[in-house]
Design a protein around this motif. Structure first.
Motif, PDB file in Angstrom:
ATOM      1  N   PRO A  21       0.796  -1.238   0.000  1.00  0.00           N
ATOM      2  CA  PRO A  21       0.000   0.000   0.000  1.00  0.00           C
ATOM      3  C   PRO A  21       0.821   1.277   0.000  1.00  0.00           C
ATOM      4  CG  PRO A  21       0.111  -0.884   2.213  1.00  0.00           C
ATOM      5  CD  PRO A  21       0.807  -1.887   1.321  1.00  0.00           C
ATOM      6  N   ALA A  24       0.088   3.843  -2.794  1.00  0.00           N
ATOM      7  CA  ALA A  24      -1.290   4.333  -2.721  1.00  0.00           C
ATOM      8  C   ALA A  24      -1.470   5.302  -1.554  1.00  0.00           C
ATOM      9  CB  ALA A  24      -2.246   3.153  -2.578  1.00  0.00           C
ATOM     10  N   VAL A  25      -0.866   5.007  -0.416  1.00  0.00           N
ATOM     11  CA  VAL A  25      -0.934   5.922   0.734  1.00  0.00           C
ATOM     12  C   VAL A  25      -0.248   7.241   0.378  1.00  0.00           C
ATOM     13  CG1 VAL A  25      -0.119   6.305   3.094  1.00  0.00           C
ATOM     14  CG2 VAL A  25      -1.106   4.092   2.456  1.00  0.00           C
ATOM     15  N   ARG A  27       0.031   8.601  -2.588  1.00  0.00           N
ATOM     16  CA  ARG A  27      -0.844   9.356  -3.485  1.00  0.00           C
ATOM     17  C   ARG A  27      -1.990  10.022  -2.721  1.00  0.00           C
ATOM     18  NH1 ARG A  27      -0.168   4.767  -6.766  1.00  0.00           N
ATOM     19  NH2 ARG A  27      -2.186   3.952  -6.103  1.00  0.00           N
ATOM     20  N   ALA A  28      -2.487   9.357  -1.691  1.00  0.00           N
ATOM     21  CA  ALA A  28      -3.615   9.887  -0.930  1.00  0.00           C
ATOM     22  C   ALA A  28      -3.219  11.082  -0.074  1.00  0.00           C
ATOM     23  CB  ALA A  28      -4.206   8.789  -0.043  1.00  0.00           C
ATOM     24  N   MET A  51       1.002   0.701   6.237  1.00  0.00           N
ATOM     25  CA  MET A  51       0.319   1.934   5.868  1.00  0.00           C
ATOM     26  C   MET A  51       0.760   3.088   6.759  1.00  0.00           C
ATOM     27  SD  MET A  51      -3.540   0.475   5.134  1.00  0.00           S
ATOM     28  CE  MET A  51      -4.160   1.947   4.283  1.00  0.00           C
ATOM     29  N   SER A 121      -7.345  -1.489   7.052  1.00  0.00           N
ATOM     30  CA  SER A 121      -7.127  -2.632   6.160  1.00  0.00           C
ATOM     31  C   SER A 121      -7.830  -3.858   6.728  1.00  0.00           C
ATOM     32  CB  SER A 121      -5.625  -2.912   5.985  1.00  0.00           C
ATOM     33  OG  SER A 121      -4.993  -3.105   7.238  1.00  0.00           O
ATOM     34  N   VAL A 182      -8.328   6.259   4.824  1.00  0.00           N
ATOM     35  CA  VAL A 182      -7.670   5.648   3.675  1.00  0.00           C
ATOM     36  C   VAL A 182      -7.796   4.142   3.850  1.00  0.00           C
ATOM     37  CG1 VAL A 182      -5.539   5.427   2.349  1.00  0.00           C
ATOM     38  CG2 VAL A 182      -6.074   7.584   3.521  1.00  0.00           C
ATOM     39  N   LEU A 184      -7.624   0.079   2.525  1.00  0.00           N
ATOM     40  CA  LEU A 184      -7.098  -0.979   1.678  1.00  0.00           C
ATOM     41  C   LEU A 184      -8.117  -2.109   1.706  1.00  0.00           C
ATOM     42  CD1 LEU A 184      -4.491  -1.751   0.049  1.00  0.00           C
ATOM     43  CD2 LEU A 184      -3.727  -2.926   2.113  1.00  0.00           C
ATOM     44  N   GLN A 243     -11.152   7.413   1.103  1.00  0.00           N
ATOM     45  CA  GLN A 243     -10.485   7.131  -0.166  1.00  0.00           C
ATOM     46  C   GLN A 243      -9.987   5.683  -0.140  1.00  0.00           C
ATOM     47  OE1 GLN A 243      -7.857  10.157  -1.624  1.00  0.00           O
ATOM     48  NE2 GLN A 243      -6.549   8.690  -2.693  1.00  0.00           N
ATOM     49  N   THR A 245      -7.670   2.620  -1.517  1.00  0.00           N
ATOM     50  CA  THR A 245      -6.324   2.661  -2.082  1.00  0.00           C
ATOM     51  C   THR A 245      -5.945   1.440  -2.894  1.00  0.00           C
ATOM     52  OG1 THR A 245      -5.322   1.641  -0.132  1.00  0.00           O
ATOM     53  CG2 THR A 245      -5.529   4.030  -0.123  1.00  0.00           C
ATOM     54  N   GLY A 246      -6.578   0.321  -2.689  1.00  0.00           N
ATOM     55  CA  GLY A 246      -6.173  -0.873  -3.416  1.00  0.00           C
ATOM     56  C   GLY A 246      -7.159  -1.995  -3.193  1.00  0.00           C
TER      57      GLY A 246
END
Length: 412
Positions: A21, A24-25, A27-28, A51, A121, A182, A184, A243, A245-246
């Motif tokens: 992750p 993705a983290v 980007r967030a 994360m 997650s 955020v 996952l 948001q 993330t994956g």
């Protein structure tokens, strides 16, 4: 080690690496303004440490405090300014409750100017918990659900109503502070209210659905628990932004790329596999038999989460059962293998991520004294696969986006 086993290991490693992750983290969070107030971090789930480490690397001194709640063995080291706690999974324990209370204390007394960065997650349903019933009751209900073959959505529908933090209730405890969540995803279709039982998302499930699940599986519940199932969960939350993330789609795409690079023609069968583990293994074995005469190397990929019906007292997990169930159909074929792994690196209550079987496994199992139908009936795939070098062991991976199952037909 055979070439096809080497290929399987390479595909697993590549897929898991791509599903971490961290990016993705990043980007967030990059460029995000959290305002002048305090910023506190709460991370829960099997990927919580990974994360949180990624978030702290970006936020640095902007972060005022934080806590990580993850599975035993998943903390990979200290994170500056963040308390890292390990707890029970798939059944919550006293460490789950104590760590969750610390998270509640951390977000108590915040103002409208403050923000809770909530990194969530899969696995959070057990790890992030403050039960509204005695712990022994919650443990009993959890074990009943895991043993009867209930889906993760069904399990979480009940868990939400027995908890002070699930089903949007944690977000309520954070008020008046804002929550930036955020997530996952480890559930097929990415339902945000079901991932880790949705601590910071409005709940779409209903009391009627909860009652139907109890009836469907004949669950034994106390009067106290039944009364809680009749209380509705939050349906609206005005202080949360979420948001995702994956998800398992990312895992399948990474496996597809790795297969192609190794010379296989990949076919993604589904990213929503949701049958029993034994049926999934048999189905992939049947596909192998159909395509055994192919002149080109093929890879059939499936992502999702199967279920195991506990009929015995052995040791194993759903991914190990998939591989073992495929073994009889792979026997006698030309360089065919089925392997399946949990992306978090753990499969059931074992130290294995999953299992592997090929065209030679059935004979090897028989020579070692293992009968496949009897072993599956006893849910003892772990010991059977261990006897024939069929376990896949990765250790905790830092991610959790469902499971990856692959059938390889090697013609190179």
């Amino acid at each position: 080690m055979s070439k096809i086993r080497e290929d399987a290991d390479k595909i697993v490693q590549a897929a898991l690496a791509a599903a971490l992750p961290d990016a993705a983290v990043k980007r967030a969070l990059e460029g995000r303004d959290f305002g002048p107030g305090r910023l506190v971090l709460v991370a829960a789930g099997k990927a919580a440490w990974q994360m949180a480490a990624a978030a702290c690397g970006i936020l640095g001194e902007r972060l005022d405090a934080g806590i990580v709640v993850t599975k035993y063995g998943h903390v990979k080291g200290p994170i500056p300014g963040v308390e890292c706690c390990e707890a029970g999974h798939p059944v919550p324990d006293e460490n789950s409750f104590a760590a969750t209370q610390k998270a509640i204390d951390l977000v108590s007394g915040l103002t409208e100017q403050d923000t809770v960065l909530f990194l969530l997650s899969g696995g959070g349903s057990a790890l992030f918990e403050k039960p509204l019933i005695p712990a022994e009751q919650l443990e009993d209900i959890t074990r009943q659900l895991l043993g009867c073959g209930a889906s993760i959505v069904e399990i979480n529908t009940l868990r939400k109503r027995l908890s002070a933090v699930k089903g949007g209730r944690f977000a309520r405890l954070c008020r008046p502070a804002k929550v930036f969540s955020v997530v996952l995803s480890d559930i097929i279709g990415d339902p945000l209210d079901m991932i880790a039982s949705g601590p910071a998302y409005p709940d779409s499930s209903t009391c009627a659905q909860a009652a139907a699940i109890v009836e469907r599986y004949g669950l034994r519940l106390s009067d106290e628990a039944r009364a809680l199932l009749e209380q509705e969960t939050p349906k609206e939350l005005d202080n949360v932004e979420t948001q995702i993330t994956g998800s398992v789609r990312q895992l399948c795409a990474a496996a597809e790329k790795a297969c192609r690079e190794l010379g296989y023609e990949p076919v993604v069968l589904t990213d929503q596999l949701c049958c029993t583990a034994r049926d999934a293994g048999s189905f992939l074995g049947a596909i192998a038999r159909t395509h055994n005469d192919t002149q080109k190397s093929l890879a059939f990929i499936a992502g999702g989460e199967t279920v195991v019906q506990l009929t015995g007292k052995g040791l194993g997990g759903r991914n190990q059962e998939i591989a073992l169930a495929a073994a009889p159909l792979l026997a006698g074929l030309d360089r065919a293998a089925v392997f399946s792994v949990g992306s978090d690196g753990t499969d059931g209550p074992t130290d294995a991520a999953g299992g592997y079987c090929d065209q030679e496994s059935l004979a090897a199992l028989a020579a070692a004294g293992w009968d496949v139908p009897a072993t599956l009936a006893d849910n003892d795939a772990y010991h059977a696969l261990a006897a024939v070098n069929g376990l896949i062991i990765t250790g905790p991976t830092g991610t959790n986006v469902n499971d990856l199952t692959v059938l390889l037909l090697d013609r190179q």
